[in-house]
Design a protein around this motif. Sequence first.
Motif, PDB file in Angstrom:
ATOM      1  N   GLU A 105       0.850  -1.198   0.000  1.00  0.00           N
ATOM      2  CA  GLU A 105       0.000   0.000   0.000  1.00  0.00           C
ATOM      3  C   GLU A 105       0.873   1.231   0.000  1.00  0.00           C
ATOM      4  N   ASP A 106       0.683   2.057  -0.988  1.00  0.00           N
ATOM      5  CA  ASP A 106       1.346   3.362  -1.032  1.00  0.00           C
ATOM      6  C   ASP A 106       2.863   3.268  -0.963  1.00  0.00           C
ATOM      7  N   LEU A 107       3.431   2.425  -1.782  1.00  0.00           N
ATOM      8  CA  LEU A 107       4.882   2.241  -1.765  1.00  0.00           C
ATOM      9  C   LEU A 107       5.570   3.370  -2.510  1.00  0.00           C
ATOM     10  N   SER A 108       6.573   3.964  -1.868  1.00  0.00           N
ATOM     11  CA  SER A 108       7.386   4.984  -2.530  1.00  0.00           C
ATOM     12  C   SER A 108       8.848   4.644  -2.347  1.00  0.00           C
ATOM     13  N   ILE A 109       9.632   4.834  -3.378  1.00  0.00           N
ATOM     14  CA  ILE A 109      11.071   4.569  -3.303  1.00  0.00           C
ATOM     15  C   ILE A 109      11.811   5.756  -3.899  1.00  0.00           C
ATOM     16  N   THR A 110      12.764   6.275  -3.147  1.00  0.00           N
ATOM     17  CA  THR A 110      13.593   7.357  -3.670  1.00  0.00           C
ATOM     18  C   THR A 110      15.045   6.938  -3.573  1.00  0.00           C
ATOM     19  N   TYR A 111      15.769   7.149  -4.668  1.00  0.00           N
ATOM     20  CA  TYR A 111      17.185   6.783  -4.667  1.00  0.00           C
ATOM     21  C   TYR A 111      18.050   7.983  -4.326  1.00  0.00           C
ATOM     22  N   GLY A 112      18.923   7.818  -3.378  1.00  0.00           N
ATOM     23  CA  GLY A 112      19.869   8.870  -3.025  1.00  0.00           C
ATOM     24  C   GLY A 112      19.176  10.186  -2.750  1.00  0.00           C
ATOM     25  N   ARG A 113      19.700  11.242  -3.396  1.00  0.00           N
ATOM     26  CA  ARG A 113      19.138  12.564  -3.157  1.00  0.00           C
ATOM     27  C   ARG A 113      18.372  13.063  -4.375  1.00  0.00           C
ATOM     28  N   ALA A 114      17.751  12.134  -5.089  1.00  0.00           N
ATOM     29  CA  ALA A 114      16.987  12.522  -6.282  1.00  0.00           C
ATOM     30  C   ALA A 114      15.823  13.415  -5.886  1.00  0.00           C
ATOM     31  N   ASP A 115      15.434  14.335  -6.772  1.00  0.00           N
ATOM     32  CA  ASP A 115      14.353  15.248  -6.387  1.00  0.00           C
ATOM     33  C   ASP A 115      12.971  14.669  -6.647  1.00  0.00           C
ATOM     34  N   ARG A 116      12.930  13.540  -7.364  1.00  0.00           N
ATOM     35  CA  ARG A 116      11.616  12.904  -7.474  1.00  0.00           C
ATOM     36  C   ARG A 116      11.752  11.410  -7.207  1.00  0.00           C
ATOM     37  N   LEU A 141      10.133  -5.193  -2.586  1.00  0.00           N
ATOM     38  CA  LEU A 141       9.312  -6.199  -1.917  1.00  0.00           C
ATOM     39  C   LEU A 141      10.173  -7.302  -1.339  1.00  0.00           C
ATOM     40  N   ALA A 142      11.184  -7.723  -2.084  1.00  0.00           N
ATOM     41  CA  ALA A 142      12.077  -8.774  -1.601  1.00  0.00           C
ATOM     42  C   ALA A 142      13.206  -8.197  -0.767  1.00  0.00           C
ATOM     43  N   GLN A 143      13.142  -6.931  -0.509  1.00  0.00           N
ATOM     44  CA  GLN A 143      14.166  -6.230   0.262  1.00  0.00           C
ATOM     45  C   GLN A 143      15.564  -6.458  -0.319  1.00  0.00           C
ATOM     46  N   LEU A 144      15.670  -6.289  -1.602  1.00  0.00           N
ATOM     47  CA  LEU A 144      16.961  -6.477  -2.263  1.00  0.00           C
ATOM     48  C   LEU A 144      17.571  -5.168  -2.704  1.00  0.00           C
ATOM     49  N   LEU A 145      16.958  -4.048  -2.340  1.00  0.00           N
ATOM     50  CA  LEU A 145      17.535  -2.773  -2.726  1.00  0.00           C
ATOM     51  C   LEU A 145      18.620  -2.390  -1.741  1.00  0.00           C
ATOM     52  N   GLY A 146      19.638  -1.720  -2.230  1.00  0.00           N
ATOM     53  CA  GLY A 146      20.763  -1.356  -1.391  1.00  0.00           C
ATOM     54  C   GLY A 146      20.435  -0.234  -0.426  1.00  0.00           C
ATOM     55  N   PRO A 147      21.422   0.154   0.374  1.00  0.00           N
ATOM     56  CA  PRO A 147      21.201   1.204   1.376  1.00  0.00           C
ATOM     57  C   PRO A 147      20.888   2.566   0.779  1.00  0.00           C
ATOM     58  N   ILE A 156      12.895   3.412   1.230  1.00  0.00           N
ATOM     59  CA  ILE A 156      11.604   2.805   0.952  1.00  0.00           C
ATOM     60  C   ILE A 156      10.599   3.267   1.984  1.00  0.00           C
ATOM     61  N   ASP A 157       9.437   3.669   1.491  1.00  0.00           N
ATOM     62  CA  ASP A 157       8.418   4.149   2.395  1.00  0.00           C
ATOM     63  C   ASP A 157       7.080   3.576   1.961  1.00  0.00           C
ATOM     64  N   ALA A 158       6.338   2.961   2.875  1.00  0.00           N
ATOM     65  CA  ALA A 158       5.038   2.409   2.487  1.00  0.00           C
ATOM     66  C   ALA A 158       4.132   2.314   3.696  1.00  0.00           C
TER      67      ALA A 158
END
Lengths: 328, 279, 322
Positions: free
Chosen positions: C8-19, C52-58, C62-64
């Motif tokens: 529900e309402d998953l958001s992912i931002t990489y580093g310091r990206a503005d979107r 979802l599989a928690q395979l993204l790096g540091p 991730i916000d949901a």
Amino acid sequence: MSALLEVEGVSKRYHGKRGTVVACHDVSLKVEAGEVVGLVGESGSGKSTVASMVLGLVEPDEGAIRFRGRDVRECLAKDRIGFRAGVQGVFQQPRAALDSRRQIGWSLMEPMVVHKIGTRASRERRVDELLRAVDLDPSLANRKPHQLSGGQLQRVNIARALSLDPELLICDEPVSALDVSVQSQVLNLLEDIRERTGVGMLFISHDLGVVRYLCDRLVVMYAGRVVEEGEVDVVRDTAAHPYTRALLGAAMKVSVRGAVGVEAAEESATTPPREDLPRDGCMFAPRCAMVRDACRTGEPPLVEIGPSRLTACLRHAELPPMDASVFA
Amino acid sequence: MTTSTTLAHRIARVGRRLGVRGWIAVLVALLIAAVIAFPALFANHDPQALAVTSRLEPPSSTFWFGTDEAGRDIYSRLVHGARISIGSAALIVAIGCVFGTVYGAVSGWFGGRLDRALMRIVDVFLSFPYLVLAMAISASMGRTITSAIVALALVWWPSYARLVRGMVLSLREQTHVLVARTLGASEARLLQWHVIPHMFGELRTKVSLDLGYALLALTGLSFLGLGAQNPSPEWGLLVSNAKGYYLTAWWYMIAPGLVLFLVVLYTNWLSDLLDREDS
Amino acid sequence: MTELVKVEDLSITYGRADRPAVDGVTFSLAPGESLALVGETGSGKTSVVMALAQLLGPGASIDARTMSFEGHDMLRMRGKALRALRRERIGMVFQDPFGSWNPSRKIGTQLLEGSRGAERQRLRSRLVEILGRIGISRPESRLEDYPHQYSGGMLQRTLIAGALLRGPSLVIADEPTSALDTTVQADILALIAQLQQDRELALVVVSHDLGVVARIAERTIVMYHGRMVEDAPTAELLTSPRHPYTINLIAAVPLLHGPRQRRLGVKVAQGLPSLAGCVYAHRCALATELCRTTQPELRQVGQAQVACHFADQSKELLEAAE
């Protein structure tokens, strides 16, 4: 009147540490002026080797390639510049085809510089024209390749290829590396160009849908040989070689029209690794549902079964028609 | 097509790209260049002035690094020696690089039997220990800095040949080179405009690193007596002369050693900087 | 537990990206259900399954509101528990069959990595059984081979076998056939469809290819620039697409059958993306001021959920615009 491009009985072998690899064997095809011929095959079919030879980058071991009636080897020796202006290529990886250290404008000007066309000022104007002709903003001339997207880069490549007004365009999987929506734009562009300039094309692809959109005729290759040839829609409806039928079957099963119900009448066919290809007889024999003893002794010849309709299957007359009623 | 290339714009762009470390590197390079070009501006004594009365004096306000066994100011000798040591090292690398690059490019581009033959010769040179070669050349040409330069240049070019050949072999097959060929570019044009410019990055890194190594090799030869001869203020020679007095006049040996160390440290750091900029 | 996966309402931002790379993604998956995430480069579809599989790096934040699998809160799971869950319950099949293998180790060794003793024996016999079932002849001896002795299709089948080995309830396949020839692709997809049905596996497929999606997914979510633009049963999506982006995507595919297409795709605009309003506004031929200022929410139109202000008339409007 000879055809624009004639490839006659061309073979190419590569000698490596693990033995000799036959990239293509006894390949013949023709492209008439203004015609778009599709060359279809999967990996290992030899289609890219044919493209390299037509472009004069690689020499065939046997056979001849003639452009405007003149052997390519002769063209390169006696009229290299003329040949280079007449035959141009567009390749699969848009980024790799451009020098990463140069601005787009520099790369677009290169053909003019090499062929000594125009002055500094007229070349700059021509670069603007070329960019506009492929729906790109002229300001992109000052950018470097890493600043443009794949689709934009491929359009630059097309613009560059067309800048010399070639009569023959060799496209080697030009849209395979692009997203579908970008692909459609580039294909639309190629179709527009074809209508506007009447340039002839040899269009290489593994995607039958793409080939049907652009091409008049189609040549199918498997394991370095031509196995079938004919008009696109005719081949699609009356495929006369088991490999072609396998390709068509696969395309129907994985289609956006969602015809999940299509059952495979054909055994699936992948070009096996080169070491596993038969030494004698039809290359497709190990995977063919229609194979007979006759197929294994001596390679079946390419025979004419209709006007510009060829097949290399001994049992083509016994093949049932392709059932595409699901797509009606 | 409009290109914004006013001089101010270009300088600003270069300035931004350099960054702090870049500017430091440039300034140090300029400093070294200045010392080499105008030693008189930096030295405060005549490097050859003998003064028997002030032999082996420790560092003071008059003689910043002290004096040597003939009363000469060590600092001024170092300043004048820079031109000889660094200049010669630069010459060695320049010769090795230019010759090796052309050699390697030709070998890699044309390939085949020519390539195999040329690389065989490179193998022969690479198997020579540089000291033996230097001694042989000194024996025939006499013991001068020139013979040291010749010997080291002969030792240096093969590694460039190998490197460049490797680069040319891979660049040659790249798509944009093939495309340029289909556009009608001649072999010469392909090499000049499409292949060689892509080698600059790696060459730059190697050249700056080699400057340090060549300097060490050259001063090493002088130290052994095979290069510069007295009364030249060449750095290796200074160290050699100083070795006899290291217990009593430690500053005599430390000074040239320290300066050598700092210069080589700089070239190593510079090479690392250039290497990172490329990737 | 009715839902195997709930996001529900998953958001992912990489580093310091503005979107954000992914914004507001919401979906759930029942056991045995198959779902496809479709989009082009930059759509964020791969990021969603990786998260979802928690395979993204540091570097990824991730916000949901919810991100659960089999009732476990994936946002909170860490370390050993996470790894065990992933290994036992989720099977993953990646894009490049050639690059996914260590060329210097045997296939069998790589597939059985991390297991020992009795468990290893058990897994081994299971592996042999699965390999045999999915069309690898002489699986026992095949396990002793090295990757270079396999063809692309075989490598991919073996990867699938590896994914199924421990009996997961969910399989995540990221572009499982993009690197394969057309004829092999059809086979692998048939295999996946079959296995999914036989074992009642839940399946999430990420693909840019609508043909692939048509073959193996009951439901499809179309993503563009990190947002969901359409969510519908696949058959419905392909025959009656509602979002202008989906309409273009489908119209852009050159067809082998049917009437000859004069032009591919529908009319699109050439604007520059902006941070406000609908993500697709800059390319949409129907974009109005409303589209550029207000982000449309997903709303029900027929059997689909569509994020477009003009969802119910989009098809007619686009045809008129041609």
